[in-house]
Design a protein around this motif. Structure first.
Motif, PDB file in Angstrom:
ATOM      1  N   ALA A 245      44.621  97.508  44.146  1.00  0.00           N
ATOM      2  CA  ALA A 245      44.292  97.929  45.497  1.00  0.00           C
ATOM      3  C   ALA A 245      43.070  97.489  45.880  1.00  0.00           C
ATOM      4  O   ALA A 245      42.757  96.901  47.033  1.00  0.00           O
ATOM      5  N   ALA A 246      41.882  97.856  45.119  1.00  0.00           N
ATOM      6  CA  ALA A 246      40.686  97.403  45.154  1.00  0.00           C
ATOM      7  C   ALA A 246      40.417  95.636  45.483  1.00  0.00           C
ATOM      8  O   ALA A 246      39.908  95.314  46.408  1.00  0.00           O
ATOM      9  N   GLU A 247      41.138  94.997  44.582  1.00  0.00           N
ATOM     10  CA  GLU A 247      40.924  93.429  44.535  1.00  0.00           C
ATOM     11  C   GLU A 247      41.915  93.069  45.779  1.00  0.00           C
ATOM     12  O   GLU A 247      41.590  92.060  46.296  1.00  0.00           O
ATOM     13  N   ALA A 248      42.719  93.604  46.074  1.00  0.00           N
ATOM     14  CA  ALA A 248      43.790  93.148  47.237  1.00  0.00           C
ATOM     15  C   ALA A 248      42.829  93.413  48.702  1.00  0.00           C
ATOM     16  O   ALA A 248      42.792  92.587  49.449  1.00  0.00           O
ATOM     17  N   ALA A 249      42.314  94.625  48.621  1.00  0.00           N
ATOM     18  CA  ALA A 249      41.264  94.727  49.608  1.00  0.00           C
ATOM     19  C   ALA A 249      40.099  93.755  49.762  1.00  0.00           C
ATOM     20  O   ALA A 249      39.672  93.085  50.785  1.00  0.00           O
ATOM     21  N   ASN A 250      39.513  93.562  48.603  1.00  0.00           N
ATOM     22  CA  ASN A 250      38.257  92.376  48.483  1.00  0.00           C
ATOM     23  C   ASN A 250      39.067  91.034  48.928  1.00  0.00           C
ATOM     24  O   ASN A 250      38.527  90.218  49.875  1.00  0.00           O
ATOM     25  N   GLY A 251      40.203  90.597  48.675  1.00  0.00           N
ATOM     26  CA  GLY A 251      41.050  89.780  49.030  1.00  0.00           C
ATOM     27  C   GLY A 251      41.429  89.531  50.481  1.00  0.00           C
ATOM     28  O   GLY A 251      40.960  88.371  51.052  1.00  0.00           O
ATOM     29  N   ALA A 252      41.766  90.777  51.109  1.00  0.00           N
ATOM     30  CA  ALA A 252      41.701  90.897  52.337  1.00  0.00           C
ATOM     31  C   ALA A 252      40.533  90.776  53.096  1.00  0.00           C
ATOM     32  O   ALA A 252      40.794  89.768  54.206  1.00  0.00           O
ATOM     33  N   ILE A 253      39.589  91.130  52.695  1.00  0.00           N
ATOM     34  CA  ILE A 253      38.158  90.977  53.360  1.00  0.00           C
ATOM     35  C   ILE A 253      37.891  89.429  53.407  1.00  0.00           C
ATOM     36  O   ILE A 253      37.185  88.873  54.145  1.00  0.00           O
ATOM     37  N   TYR A 254      38.037  88.758  52.130  1.00  0.00           N
ATOM     38  CA  TYR A 254      37.586  87.431  51.841  1.00  0.00           C
ATOM     39  C   TYR A 254      38.421  86.496  52.662  1.00  0.00           C
ATOM     40  O   TYR A 254      37.821  85.469  53.727  1.00  0.00           O
ATOM     41  N   HIS A 255      39.627  86.797  53.092  1.00  0.00           N
ATOM     42  CA  HIS A 255      40.602  86.055  53.972  1.00  0.00           C
ATOM     43  C   HIS A 255      40.359  86.259  55.370  1.00  0.00           C
ATOM     44  O   HIS A 255      40.187  85.101  55.977  1.00  0.00           O
ATOM     45  N   LEU A 256      40.003  87.325  55.704  1.00  0.00           N
ATOM     46  CA  LEU A 256      39.344  87.526  56.911  1.00  0.00           C
ATOM     47  C   LEU A 256      37.979  86.656  57.284  1.00  0.00           C
ATOM     48  O   LEU A 256      37.906  86.462  58.305  1.00  0.00           O
ATOM     49  N   GLN A 257      37.122  86.838  56.379  1.00  0.00           N
ATOM     50  CA  GLN A 257      36.162  86.103  56.520  1.00  0.00           C
ATOM     51  C   GLN A 257      36.309  84.689  56.657  1.00  0.00           C
ATOM     52  O   GLN A 257      35.626  84.020  57.687  1.00  0.00           O
TER      53      GLN A 257
ATOM     54  N   GLY B 201      40.469  86.977  42.726  1.00  0.00           N
ATOM     55  CA  GLY B 201      41.263  85.694  42.805  1.00  0.00           C
ATOM     56  C   GLY B 201      40.617  84.513  43.148  1.00  0.00           C
ATOM     57  O   GLY B 201      40.927  83.270  42.730  1.00  0.00           O
ATOM     58  N   ALA B 202      39.467  84.634  44.295  1.00  0.00           N
ATOM     59  CA  ALA B 202      38.768  83.305  44.560  1.00  0.00           C
ATOM     60  C   ALA B 202      37.918  82.818  43.640  1.00  0.00           C
ATOM     61  O   ALA B 202      37.540  81.779  43.592  1.00  0.00           O
ATOM     62  N   GLN B 203      37.294  83.792  42.697  1.00  0.00           N
ATOM     63  CA  GLN B 203      36.415  83.305  41.787  1.00  0.00           C
ATOM     64  C   GLN B 203      37.280  82.509  40.771  1.00  0.00           C
ATOM     65  O   GLN B 203      36.841  81.850  40.112  1.00  0.00           O
ATOM     66  N   TYR B 204      38.625  82.997  40.488  1.00  0.00           N
ATOM     67  CA  TYR B 204      39.305  82.123  39.647  1.00  0.00           C
ATOM     68  C   TYR B 204      39.352  80.705  40.031  1.00  0.00           C
ATOM     69  O   TYR B 204      39.355  79.780  39.342  1.00  0.00           O
ATOM     70  N   ASP B 205      39.735  80.776  41.298  1.00  0.00           N
ATOM     71  CA  ASP B 205      39.948  79.283  42.024  1.00  0.00           C
ATOM     72  C   ASP B 205      38.512  78.555  41.765  1.00  0.00           C
ATOM     73  O   ASP B 205      38.717  77.233  41.899  1.00  0.00           O
ATOM     74  N   ALA B 206      37.350  79.135  41.864  1.00  0.00           N
ATOM     75  CA  ALA B 206      36.380  78.532  41.801  1.00  0.00           C
ATOM     76  C   ALA B 206      35.697  77.748  40.550  1.00  0.00           C
ATOM     77  O   ALA B 206      34.834  76.799  40.420  1.00  0.00           O
ATOM     78  N   GLY B 207      36.571  78.011  39.570  1.00  0.00           N
ATOM     79  CA  GLY B 207      36.081  77.428  38.378  1.00  0.00           C
ATOM     80  C   GLY B 207      37.204  76.658  37.642  1.00  0.00           C
ATOM     81  O   GLY B 207      38.320  76.452  38.358  1.00  0.00           O
ATOM     82  N   THR B 208      36.992  76.018  36.509  1.00  0.00           N
ATOM     83  CA  THR B 208      37.993  75.022  35.799  1.00  0.00           C
ATOM     84  C   THR B 208      38.890  76.209  34.809  1.00  0.00           C
ATOM     85  O   THR B 208      38.322  76.599  33.728  1.00  0.00           O
ATOM     86  N   PRO B 209      40.141  76.159  34.869  1.00  0.00           N
ATOM     87  CA  PRO B 209      40.953  77.045  34.012  1.00  0.00           C
ATOM     88  C   PRO B 209      40.763  76.522  32.436  1.00  0.00           C
ATOM     89  O   PRO B 209      40.870  75.177  32.402  1.00  0.00           O
ATOM     90  N   ILE B 210      40.586  77.402  31.638  1.00  0.00           N
ATOM     91  CA  ILE B 210      40.666  76.950  30.249  1.00  0.00           C
ATOM     92  C   ILE B 210      41.277  78.048  29.243  1.00  0.00           C
ATOM     93  O   ILE B 210      41.699  79.127  30.012  1.00  0.00           O
ATOM     94  N   PRO B 211      41.940  77.717  28.325  1.00  0.00           N
ATOM     95  CA  PRO B 211      42.409  78.679  27.412  1.00  0.00           C
ATOM     96  C   PRO B 211      41.538  79.801  27.059  1.00  0.00           C
ATOM     97  O   PRO B 211      40.306  79.585  26.899  1.00  0.00           O
ATOM     98  N   VAL B 212      42.063  81.128  26.976  1.00  0.00           N
ATOM     99  CA  VAL B 212      41.271  82.234  26.644  1.00  0.00           C
ATOM    100  C   VAL B 212      40.866  82.108  25.533  1.00  0.00           C
ATOM    101  O   VAL B 212      39.445  82.206  25.075  1.00  0.00           O
ATOM    102  N   SER B 213      41.410  81.434  24.507  1.00  0.00           N
ATOM    103  CA  SER B 213      40.968  81.095  22.982  1.00  0.00           C
ATOM    104  C   SER B 213      39.826  79.965  23.160  1.00  0.00           C
ATOM    105  O   SER B 213      39.073  80.124  21.977  1.00  0.00           O
ATOM    106  N   SER B 214      39.559  79.374  23.898  1.00  0.00           N
ATOM    107  CA  SER B 214      38.340  78.371  24.039  1.00  0.00           C
ATOM    108  C   SER B 214      37.072  79.006  24.770  1.00  0.00           C
ATOM    109  O   SER B 214      36.271  78.336  25.070  1.00  0.00           O
TER     110      SER B 214
END
Length: 430
Positions: free
Chosen positions: A81-93, A361-374
């Motif tokens: 719920a906390a990150e959903a609210a952060n996401g709602a605020i982010y998309h509102l911005q 969620g937006a922080q994930y989009d800001a980077g390059t995905p890599i395997p967790v093992s890497s």
């Protein structure tokens, strides 16, 4: 003189022996002596007592497990719920920025329209005053010399063309102004809708945080009582029972994390095999095309991973995050002494000149995905409720060596913990 024992003491000894896993007599009792052998009734009673005791311990343990599951569920719901609210605020911005941009475009279009309108009005007024077409007809009937007549006709043609151009420009400007106004109206309406959603998401996040805190208090009280029951049933101290319970819970968490790690590593190996197979297929296709005298299109090169943050930047990020150790979690907070998960990562990476949104969620989009093992020191790790990026609800900074630093959840403090405690679903490199 040989010592013999009979009656209640012997029965108690037999019960104790059965409770410990099997029926046996003390070393100093002669099983061949009929006076020392327990009766069938005593054996049955001892077994019943042992079964009842084990069942009671299992029952208490089951209730402890259920209490832990309730707490974890409440914490998960609060985190989501906390990150959903952060996401709602982010998309509102984002929507508010788009609305502001649309407002600016509308204002510019209206200024252009006013310019065209003024030019058009002025031209109409001047044309009316000069009446060029009447002058042209008069010239054709009264001018003695053809050159003068053509001169008047040219002037009329030029004025008419100018009038047509200004009229066309005015109409285009009016159409653009109307379209800009429509876009701005829609952008404002969208932002207003997202504002309402953000308000509802904030309320939900606060309610979930309050519920998680209340659940934590209830579970703590229940676990205290249940651990006391375990201590009584197992004839050990409450402190020892607490230590055993904590060790058992840690063992289960590590097992769950190990299973998650194994799944992630298996997925990474499968992805690597798929990439290798595709590369081999592309190479074979290119070779076959070359043998046939043709040319196969070169395979698209794999996108280069984003360069990692400089070592100095990584250490600045981690140093800042470590300076917040012990400070309390608070949903929506990004310092100076209260944090949620994405608020901590946002401010930590700002120390390296990287500006992230306050939303995992937006922080994930800001980077390059890599395997967790890497993952390397300074990478971001993410946890998802559905195994997909759309379900991301938590983020932490990887320290290396299987350790992460995070602002975990309501009722907890910024901490360093083992990745084995809760294995992440995704990693990105900034």
């Amino acid at each position: 003189m040989r010592r013999t024992i009979s009656g209640r003491p012997l029965a108690m000894a037999a019960v104790a022996a059965v409770a410990l896993g099997g029926l046996s007599l003390p070393a100093w009792a002669d099983p061949n002596d009929p006076g020392n052998a327990p009766s069938q009734q005593q054996v049955d009673a001892a077994r019943a007592a042992a079964d009842a005791k084990a069942h009671t311990v299992r029952g208490v343990q089951t209730r402890l497990d259920a209490a832990n599951a309730r707490l974890e569920s409440a914490e998960m719901r609060a985190s989501m719920a906390a990150e959903a609210a952060n996401g709602a605020i982010y998309h509102l911005q984002l929507a508010q920025a788009a609305a502001a941009k649309a407002d600016a475009a509308e204002a510019k279009a209206k200024r252009v329209l006013r310019t065209h309108k003024a030019a058009y009005t002025d031209l109409v007024a001047r044309t009316y005053e000069q009446q060029p077409q009447l002058q042209a007809i008069n010239a054709m009937t009264t001018q003695a010399r053809p050159r003068a007549m053509f001169s008047s006709a040219s002037t009329t043609y030029q004025l008419t063309r100018a009038m047509d151009d200004i009229e066309t420009g005015y109409r285009d400007a009016a159409a653009k102004a109307g379209a800009a106004a429509d876009t701005a109206d829609k952008a404002r309406a969208h932002a207003a809708s997202l504002a309402a959603q953000a308000t509802a998401a904030r309320q939900q996040a606060q309610a979930s945080a309050d519920n998680a805190a209340a659940e934590a208090d209830r579970v703590a009280q229940q676990k205290k009582k249940l651990v006391g029951e375990l201590a009584h049933l197992q004839h050990i101290s409450v402190e020892l029972a607490s230590q055993r319970q904590a060790a058992l819970e840690e063992q289960r968490r590590r097992a769950a994390a190990a299973a998650a790690r194994a799944r992630a590593e298996a997925e990474a190996r499968a992805a690597a095999r798929a990439a290798a197979q595709k590369a081999a297929a592309d190479k074979a296709a290119a070779a076959a095309a070359a043998q046939q005298g043709g040319s196969a299109p070169a395979p698209a090169p794999a996108p280069a991973p984003a360069p990692p943050v400089s070592s100095g930047g990584v250490e600045a990020v981690i140093s800042y995050a470590k300076a917040q150790l012990g400070e309390w979690y608070l949903w929506g907070a990004a310092g100076p002494d209260r944090w949620d998960c994405s608020g901590l990562t946002m401010m930590a990476f700002r120390q390296a000149g990287i500006y992230l949104p306050h939303f995992s969620g937006a922080q994930y989009d800001a980077g390059t995905p890599i395997p967790v093992s890497s993952a390397r020191r300074g990478d971001l790790l993410f946890w998802s409720s559905n195994g997909a990026p759309s379900g991301i609800h938590h983020v932490a900074i990887y320290l290396g060596g299987g350790q992460v630093i995070e602002a975990p959840h309501a009722g907890a403090q910024v901490r360093i913990r083992s990745m084995d405690y809760w294995y992440p679903d995704f990693a990105v490199r900034l």
